[in-house]
Design a protein around this motif. Structure first.
Motif, PDB file in Angstrom:
ATOM      1  N   ARG A  92      62.779  22.246  86.964  1.00 35.00           N
ATOM      2  CA  ARG A  92      62.718  22.307  85.503  1.00 35.00           C
ATOM      3  C   ARG A  92      62.675  20.928  84.866  1.00 35.00           C
ATOM      4  NH1 ARG A  92      66.863  24.087  82.534  1.00 35.00           N
ATOM      5  NH2 ARG A  92      68.270  23.235  84.090  1.00 35.00           N
ATOM      6  N   ALA A  93      63.216  19.911  85.562  1.00 33.25           N
ATOM      7  CA  ALA A  93      63.452  18.626  84.913  1.00 33.25           C
ATOM      8  C   ALA A  93      62.399  17.578  85.257  1.00 33.25           C
ATOM      9  CB  ALA A  93      64.832  18.109  85.305  1.00 33.25           C
ATOM     10  N   SER A  94      62.143  16.732  84.251  1.00 31.10           N
ATOM     11  CA  SER A  94      61.223  15.612  84.436  1.00 31.10           C
ATOM     12  C   SER A  94      61.649  14.493  83.494  1.00 31.10           C
ATOM     13  CB  SER A  94      59.788  16.058  84.138  1.00 31.10           C
ATOM     14  OG  SER A  94      59.697  16.582  82.832  1.00 31.10           O
ATOM     15  N   ILE A  95      61.226  13.280  83.809  1.00 29.31           N
ATOM     16  CA  ILE A  95      61.571  12.117  82.981  1.00 29.31           C
ATOM     17  C   ILE A  95      60.383  11.162  82.967  1.00 29.31           C
ATOM     18  CG2 ILE A  95      62.768  11.121  85.026  1.00 29.31           C
ATOM     19  CD1 ILE A  95      63.985  10.295  81.528  1.00 29.31           C
ATOM     20  N   ILE A  96      60.116  10.569  81.815  1.00 29.30           N
ATOM     21  CA  ILE A  96      59.083   9.532  81.748  1.00 29.30           C
ATOM     22  C   ILE A  96      59.641   8.298  81.051  1.00 29.30           C
ATOM     23  CG2 ILE A  96      57.089  11.109  81.782  1.00 29.30           C
ATOM     24  CD1 ILE A  96      56.844  10.646  78.723  1.00 29.30           C
ATOM     25  N   SER A  97      59.051   7.147  81.364  1.00 27.46           N
ATOM     26  CA  SER A  97      59.412   5.896  80.710  1.00 27.46           C
ATOM     27  C   SER A  97      58.189   5.336  79.999  1.00 27.46           C
ATOM     28  CB  SER A  97      59.892   4.881  81.739  1.00 27.46           C
ATOM     29  OG  SER A  97      59.863   3.582  81.182  1.00 27.46           O
ATOM     30  N   THR A  98      58.399   4.848  78.772  1.00 24.78           N
ATOM     31  CA  THR A  98      57.292   4.245  78.029  1.00 24.78           C
ATOM     32  C   THR A  98      57.248   2.727  78.241  1.00 24.78           C
ATOM     33  OG1 THR A  98      58.624   3.879  76.053  1.00 24.78           O
ATOM     34  CG2 THR A  98      57.490   6.009  76.215  1.00 24.78           C
ATOM     35  N   ALA A  99      58.200   2.192  79.052  1.00 19.01           N
ATOM     36  CA  ALA A  99      58.371   0.738  79.145  1.00 19.01           C
ATOM     37  C   ALA A  99      57.091  -0.005  79.523  1.00 19.01           C
ATOM     38  CB  ALA A  99      59.469   0.405  80.153  1.00 19.01           C
ATOM     39  N   ARG A 100      56.286   0.585  80.383  1.00 17.46           N
ATOM     40  CA  ARG A 100      55.086  -0.109  80.870  1.00 17.46           C
ATOM     41  C   ARG A 100      53.813   0.386  80.202  1.00 17.46           C
ATOM     42  NH1 ARG A 100      56.124  -2.853  86.108  1.00 17.46           N
ATOM     43  NH2 ARG A 100      58.379  -2.756  86.328  1.00 17.46           N
TER      44      ARG A 100
END
Ligand code: ZN
Ligand code: ZN
Length: 170
Positions: A92-100
């Motif tokens: 169910r879970a996911s994560i994203i980073s906008t840093a790059r």
């Protein structure tokens, strides 16, 4: 179907609003949660990056059919130097980073964010990496890969997805 967006740290409101709007391709009710603090135990001072598994596990504790975490700090997961995001395959879970992802052109920035989001959500739908470099499930080694791929799943990927999550695609 309920799709939860969980921000960690200071993600600009506009980024969250655009993301929720762009996730409208899924036939799900999209809800943006109040920002959560980034746990200090996720921080690696030597690398000056945050461990993505820790944010992912926080997301997996939240209610909702799918949870997409988003943060603007840089994430890593051994053995990779950095990750654009991470997800539970078939979970169910996911994560994203906008840093790059930043780009002088805001629409390119927005496009990169939704591609990473659709990619990580794709993993929660059970999809693995696709060898079609135009498919959103192609593994991005670099931003050039991200910019080259489309924000859509290819037909081969669509065919193995649960009907509930097949997006409205052009
Ligand atoms: Zn992936
Ligand atoms: Zn594909």
């Amino acid at each position: 179907m309920k799709l939860i967006i969980q921000p960690f740290g200071n993600v600009p409101k506009e980024v969250l609003r655009n993301l929720a709007e762009d996730l409208g391709i899924f036939k799900a009710e999209c809800q943006i949660k109040k920002p959560a603090d980034i746990p200090m135990d996720a921080y690696n001072s030597r690398r000056q990056q945050y461990r993505s598994e820790i944010l992912l596990s926080l997301c997996s504790r939240l209610d909702g059919d799918k949870i997409l975490g988003i943060t603007n700090v840089d994430l890593f997961a051994e053995p990779l130097n950095f990750v654009f995001g991470q997800a539970e395959i078939g979970g169910r879970a996911s994560i994203i980073s906008t840093a790059r992802l930043p780009h002088p052109n805001q629409s390119v920035f927005r496009e990169r964010i939704i591609k990473e989001a659709i990619h990580e959500l794709g993993h929660t739908f059970g999809l693995v990496h696709c060898d079609n470099s135009r498919c959103v499930m192609y593994f991005s080694n670099s931003l050039a890969d991200t910019d080259y791929k489309r924000k859509e799943y290819c037909k081969k990927c669509i065919d193995v997805m649960s009907r509930d999550w097949i997006p409205i695609q052009k």
